[in-house]
Design an enzyme around this catalytic site. Structure first.
Site, short mmCIF file in Angstrom:
data_model
loop_
_atom_site.label_atom_id
_atom_site.label_comp_id
_atom_site.label_asym_id
_atom_site.label_seq_id
_atom_site.Cartn_x
_atom_site.Cartn_y
_atom_site.Cartn_z
N CYS A 338 0.93 -1.18 0.03
CA CYS A 338 0.15 0.00 -0.01
C CYS A 338 0.73 1.35 -0.06
CB CYS A 338 -1.04 -0.07 1.18
SG CYS A 338 -2.41 1.16 0.97
N HIS A 429 -3.68 -5.05 1.09
CA HIS A 429 -3.40 -5.90 2.38
C HIS A 429 -3.96 -7.12 2.71
CE1 HIS A 429 -2.16 -1.59 4.03
NE2 HIS A 429 -3.41 -1.32 3.52
#
Length: 513
Positions: A338, A429
């Site tokens: 991310c 994630h």
């Protein structure tokens, strides 16, 4: 209306999240319909719900304890701290602007209505609702605007048990002072205490607990022993010091161990991505912030962050940008997740989060990132090297890949992430929580690092490990609090004849009624 209980804390990080999970799991194992609830959470560790909402990671773990899927009902207000003393406000799972410490109070009335509505809805749908407080229940400077502690207890008519961490020291003073700092009307809701993380012979502690009962008129409902292997789904990584291993050390299956360095960014988010790696036998995951650790590791992970550009600047200030570049040149593995993925690209265009405009990235991946005002929050599925995988996305940045090869294929969007030599990154994630994919990655890292003696386990089940930890906590609740005690608290509710406690001005002060 369903029975409900608020588990509050004498301090932050007292163990409220795990106690709530343990109580929920204890009830669920007995067939009770139970749901968790945290009115307002402040955390950068979050999880995505099935409908694309966002809640605190701890409430996702508590939902697991209840046998439920994560839902925005369980955490209607989430504050995600960023830079400049601001937090993003997430209401019912959706981003709803930014606030500072002072202007947040202006939104309290509207947020209080949201909290009250969601709690009432849960109490109509479940037999029991176990609520978690936030920080300490005795933050008297915040009482007027409180939504998650005694303000919630008053609004919902909830009995409160106070958890204190004896590992910090001063546990009896914490509990006595916590009750005494409350107003008489707030004190009326506090029905008992739980001492957490106890080590040693309880017979030594018992006289102090009897004195506490005499001073407050309230019993200690249970003393929970310290367990160093309860660590998955931590509420916030900031309680983990630099240099501390993530999770307990596990024996290696072969003659070599794998060293994983996780960069401890100042505003790290979703640090739980590292927990799946730490579950593997012989894998040591450590939070680091120095060049030597980056050079020494077999794998370096740049995790997510709530402030990509600001944390990229911090990384450069410490010379970690050069260390990562040297790793890449030497063919040594680096993973970005991310915000960490965004940093590895060639440049970032950010007029949303930092307002800095175009900022050069580390240039290790042929990716450009542009921040969008609309936040992407969704569960995702796809395939990685032919293996079915699932995860979730929470980000404002939009990545455009110009070279390299994709790391995986998303069912929704096709190619996802980027791999250039030993460096790879993704917005996903939870990718490392996929067991088969993680094993393949570890085999690649071991090969690149020359770890001929490292053996990848074939049977590590991360989700089973998570559930086993929740069951361990439920076992502690059953053994050291007891189902009868728990049921009595839920049935009795608020005990209106409890004394009001004052600290007094000298020795011999007694509770007054």
């Amino acid at each position: 209306m369903a029975a409900a209980l608020l588990v509050g804390g004498a301090t932050s990080d007292a163990g409220k999240s795990l106690v709530v999970a343990g109580i929920c799991r204890s009830l669920a194992r007995r067939g009770v319909s139970v749901a968790p609830f945290k009115a307002q959470n402040m955390s950068n560790n979050s999880v995505v719900t099935a409908d694309g909402g966002e809640i605190g990671r701890a409430q996702g773990m508590q939902a697991l304890a209840c046998g439920l899927a994560p839902s925005t009902r369980f955490n209607p207000v989430l504050l995600k701290p960023g830079g400049d003393r601001r937090s993003q406000v997430v209401v019912r799972g959706r981003a709803d602007g930014w606030v500072g410490a002072h202007d947040y109070h202006e939104r309290r009335a509207a947020l209080a209505e949201v909290v009250a509505s969601e709690l009432a809805s849960l109490r109509s749908d479940f037999d029991v609702v176990i609520c978690e407080g936030a920080g300490s229940i005795a933050e008297i400077n915040l009482r007027a605007s409180d939504l998650a502690n005694m303000g919630l207890a008053q609004a919902g008519g909830l009995p409160v048990i106070v958890v204190a961490d004896i590992d910090r020291g001063g546990v009896l003073a914490h509990l006595l002072g916590t009750v005494a700092a409350l107003s008489p009307s707030d004190q009326a809701h506090v029905v008992g205490f739980v001492v957490n993380k106890f080590r040693g012979a309880q017979s030594i502690l018992d006289p102090g607990l009897e004195s506490l009962r005499a001073l407050t008129g309230r019993p200690t409902l249970g003393v929970l022993p310290y367990l160093n292997d309860l660590w998955i789904d931590a509420e916030d990584s900031l309680s983990t010091p630099i240099g501390r291993r993530v999770g307990p050390s596990t024996p290696a299956l072969g003659s070599a161990r794998m060293r994983v360095a996780a960069l401890r960014l100042p505003r790290v988010s979703n640090s739980t991505d590292l927990e799946a790696l730490a579950c593997e036998p012989g894998v040591d995951v450590t939070w680091v912030d120095d060049i030597a650790s980056v050079h020494a590791a077999d794998l370096v992970v740049v995790p997510g962050t709530r402030a990509t550009v600001a944390d990229l600047g911090w990384l450069r200030e410490r010379g970690l940008d050069r260390a990562l570049g040297e790793r890449a040149t030497a063919g040594r593995p680096v993973i970005g997740i991310c915000g960490g993925y965004q940093m590895l690209g060639t440049h970032i265009d950010d007029d949303v989060e930092s307002g800095r405009g175009q900022v050069p990235g580390l240039g290790l991946l042929d990716v450009t990132v542009r921040f969008d005002a609309e936040k992407t929050v969704r569960p995702v599925t796809g395939r990685c090297a032919g293996i079915a995988v699932a995860g979730y996305e929470i980000h404002h940045g939009r990545a455009e890949v110009h070279g390299g090869r994709p790391w995986l294929d998303s069912d929704a969007d096709g190619p996802e992430g980027c791999v250039v030599g030993p460096v790879r990154g993704t917005h996903w994630h939870g990718l490392l929580a996929n067991d088969a994919m993680r094993r393949g990655l570890l085999a690649e890292v071991a090969d690149a690092a020359g770890l001929d003696g490292f053996v990848v386990a074939t049977d590590t089940d991360f989700e089973a490990t998570r559930l086993a930890q929740v069951d361990r906590m439920a076992d502690l609740v059953d053994t050291h609090i007891g189902t009868a005690t728990l049921d009595a608290v839920l049935t009795a509710g608020i005990e209106h004849d409890l004394p009001t406690v004052t600290l007094g001005l000298g020795p011999g002060a007694k509770p007054r009624t």
